[in-house]
Write a protein that holds these residues in place. Structure first.
Motif, PDB file in Angstrom:
ATOM      1  N   CYS A 116      -5.256   7.773  -6.033  1.00 31.39           N
ATOM      2  CA  CYS A 116      -4.300   7.244  -5.050  1.00 31.39           C
ATOM      3  C   CYS A 116      -5.017   6.839  -3.764  1.00 31.39           C
ATOM      4  N   LEU A 117      -5.913   7.692  -3.306  1.00 29.64           N
ATOM      5  CA  LEU A 117      -6.642   7.407  -2.069  1.00 29.64           C
ATOM      6  C   LEU A 117      -7.535   6.185  -2.223  1.00 29.64           C
ATOM      7  N   PHE A 132      -5.866  12.675  -9.610  1.00 23.20           N
ATOM      8  CA  PHE A 132      -4.685  11.881  -9.245  1.00 23.20           C
ATOM      9  C   PHE A 132      -4.736  11.517  -7.763  1.00 23.20           C
ATOM     10  N   ILE A 133      -5.009  12.516  -6.923  1.00 22.67           N
ATOM     11  CA  ILE A 133      -5.092  12.286  -5.478  1.00 22.67           C
ATOM     12  C   ILE A 133      -6.224  11.322  -5.150  1.00 22.67           C
ATOM     13  N   THR A 153       0.828  -1.213   0.000  1.00 18.74           N
ATOM     14  CA  THR A 153       0.000   0.000   0.000  1.00 18.74           C
ATOM     15  C   THR A 153       0.862   1.263   0.000  1.00 18.74           C
ATOM     16  N   GLY A 176      -7.233   3.771  -4.444  1.00 12.21           N
ATOM     17  CA  GLY A 176      -6.388   2.587  -4.614  1.00 12.21           C
ATOM     18  C   GLY A 176      -5.840   2.104  -3.282  1.00 12.21           C
ATOM     19  N   TRP A 177      -5.444   3.061  -2.430  1.00 11.50           N
ATOM     20  CA  TRP A 177      -4.921   2.701  -1.105  1.00 11.50           C
ATOM     21  C   TRP A 177      -5.992   2.020  -0.255  1.00 11.50           C
ATOM     22  N   PHE A 224       0.765   3.679  -3.164  1.00  6.63           N
ATOM     23  CA  PHE A 224      -0.214   4.763  -3.307  1.00  6.63           C
ATOM     24  C   PHE A 224       0.115   5.943  -2.392  1.00  6.63           C
ATOM     25  N   VAL A 225       0.662   5.656  -1.222  1.00 11.76           N
ATOM     26  CA  VAL A 225       1.034   6.723  -0.292  1.00 11.76           C
ATOM     27  C   VAL A 225       2.150   7.581  -0.884  1.00 11.76           C
ATOM     28  N   ARG A 229       2.374  13.767  -5.531  1.00 14.29           N
ATOM     29  CA  ARG A 229       1.403  14.579  -6.263  1.00 14.29           C
ATOM     30  C   ARG A 229       1.055  15.848  -5.488  1.00 14.29           C
ATOM     31  N   LEU A 231       2.995   7.950  -4.098  1.00 16.66           N
ATOM     32  CA  LEU A 231       2.489   8.714  -5.238  1.00 16.66           C
ATOM     33  C   LEU A 231       1.606   9.877  -4.796  1.00 16.66           C
ATOM     34  N   GLY A 232       0.780   9.638  -3.777  1.00 21.22           N
ATOM     35  CA  GLY A 232      -0.101  10.688  -3.273  1.00 21.22           C
ATOM     36  C   GLY A 232       0.678  11.860  -2.699  1.00 21.22           C
TER      37      GLY A 232
END
Length: 291
Positions: free
Chosen positions: A275-276, A271-272, A238, A278-279, A241-242, A248, A244-245
């Motif tokens: 990511c959220l 994008f955010i 996980t 997906g996490w 995603f953190v 970004r 990348l978030g």
């Protein structure tokens, strides 16, 4: 007296209730999000915190009316634009506080203490602490810790020290990103959007963001490799995603220079949001479905 209820709703800032989702953090990380009873208790805590948060928003807007009138965006707020009567707003604030306290007390006396402390802390913020650089952002970060605590009390789930640390760091990160936006407005227009602005400049705030982003990522990776949860050996995935978030959000703040409202970024930046989402999905599958 005619009341514009659309403006009243704007005054309450329900879009900012997304911050109160941190109330569900203990039950989610604790692997109990599917427990209906605990989930309902957390939802009750969420409602209580949302009401007290709205009362604080009203208080802050009331205290900041004159400065908000000078802000390019805040000038359109209900109190600054006089779309909502100031006396009506104060009465509404009192009613919200009473409702929040009552709901918190229905959960437990500890919940009432947490909500009460949050309210007092924010009154202190509005009356003067917001004028002190760093302290102003720290108080905002402590507010997120209060959300964690009431969520833990409501769900009777113990908080991991890692969760507390990461939440505090993330809140600081978002707070300093917002201050960077205030500094930019000051440099471009010469207008001070908040009393603490003299304690910040671009170099300092940018450096803080760089430091915090790195510490947040490392802290999260350490948490995922040390978490005592079912299938926790896969939690490190996980982190993707953190990372990348965070990157970004740094891009939004340092490159696009649009980090003035963390809530707007969360609600509008695809994008955010990806990511959220997906996490959340990956974390859920690992812990609850136990991949």
């Amino acid at each position: 007296m005619k009341v514009d209820w659309i403006q009243v709703i704007k005054l309450l800032r329900p879009n900012h209730y997304v911050k109160n989702l941190f109330v569900f953090t203990p039950i989610f990380f604790g692997g109990e999000i599917t427990n209906v009873e605990l989930l309902m208790n957390s939802l009750t805590a969420f409602v209580s915190f949302s009401l007290i948060a709205s009362s604080i928003y009203i208080l802050n807007d009331y205290k900041d009316v004159e400065s908000d009138k000078k802000h390019p965006e805040k000038a359109n707020r209900p109190l600054a634009s006089r779309a909502v009567n100031h006396r009506f707003a104060l009465v509404l604030m009192v009613l919200l506080v009473l409702a929040s306290f009552s709901i918190a007390f229905s959960i437990s006396i500890n919940s009432l203490v947490i909500v009460g402390f949050y309210f007092v802390l924010n009154i202190a913020y509005s009356l003067g602490l917001k004028r002190i650089a760093i302290v102003d952002v720290t108080i905002i970060a402590l507010g997120f810790i209060m959300r964690l605590l009431i969520g833990a009390v409501a769900s009777t789930i113990s908080l991991s020290l890692w969760i507390i640390i990461m939440t505090f760091l993330l809140a600081l990160f978002l707070g300093f990103a917002k201050r960077r936006d205030d500094v930019l407005i000051y440099l471009k227009t010469g207008k001070k959007m908040r009393a603490s602005i003299d304690g910040y400049n671009l170099e300092f705030v940018s450096s803080v963001l760089n430091v915090l982003s790195g510490v947040i990522i490392v802290s999260y990776i350490l948490y995922t490799t040390n978490a005592e949860l079912p299938s926790s050996e896969y939690l490190y995935a996980t982190s993707f995603f953190v990372i990348l978030g965070i990157l970004r959000y740094l891009q939004i703040s340092l490159v696009e220079e649009k980090s003035g409202s963390p809530t707007s970024v969360l609600l509008k930046d695809n994008f955010i949001r990806i990511c959220l989402l997906g996490w959340v999905i990956l974390f859920y599958f690992i812990i609850y479905i136990q991949l």
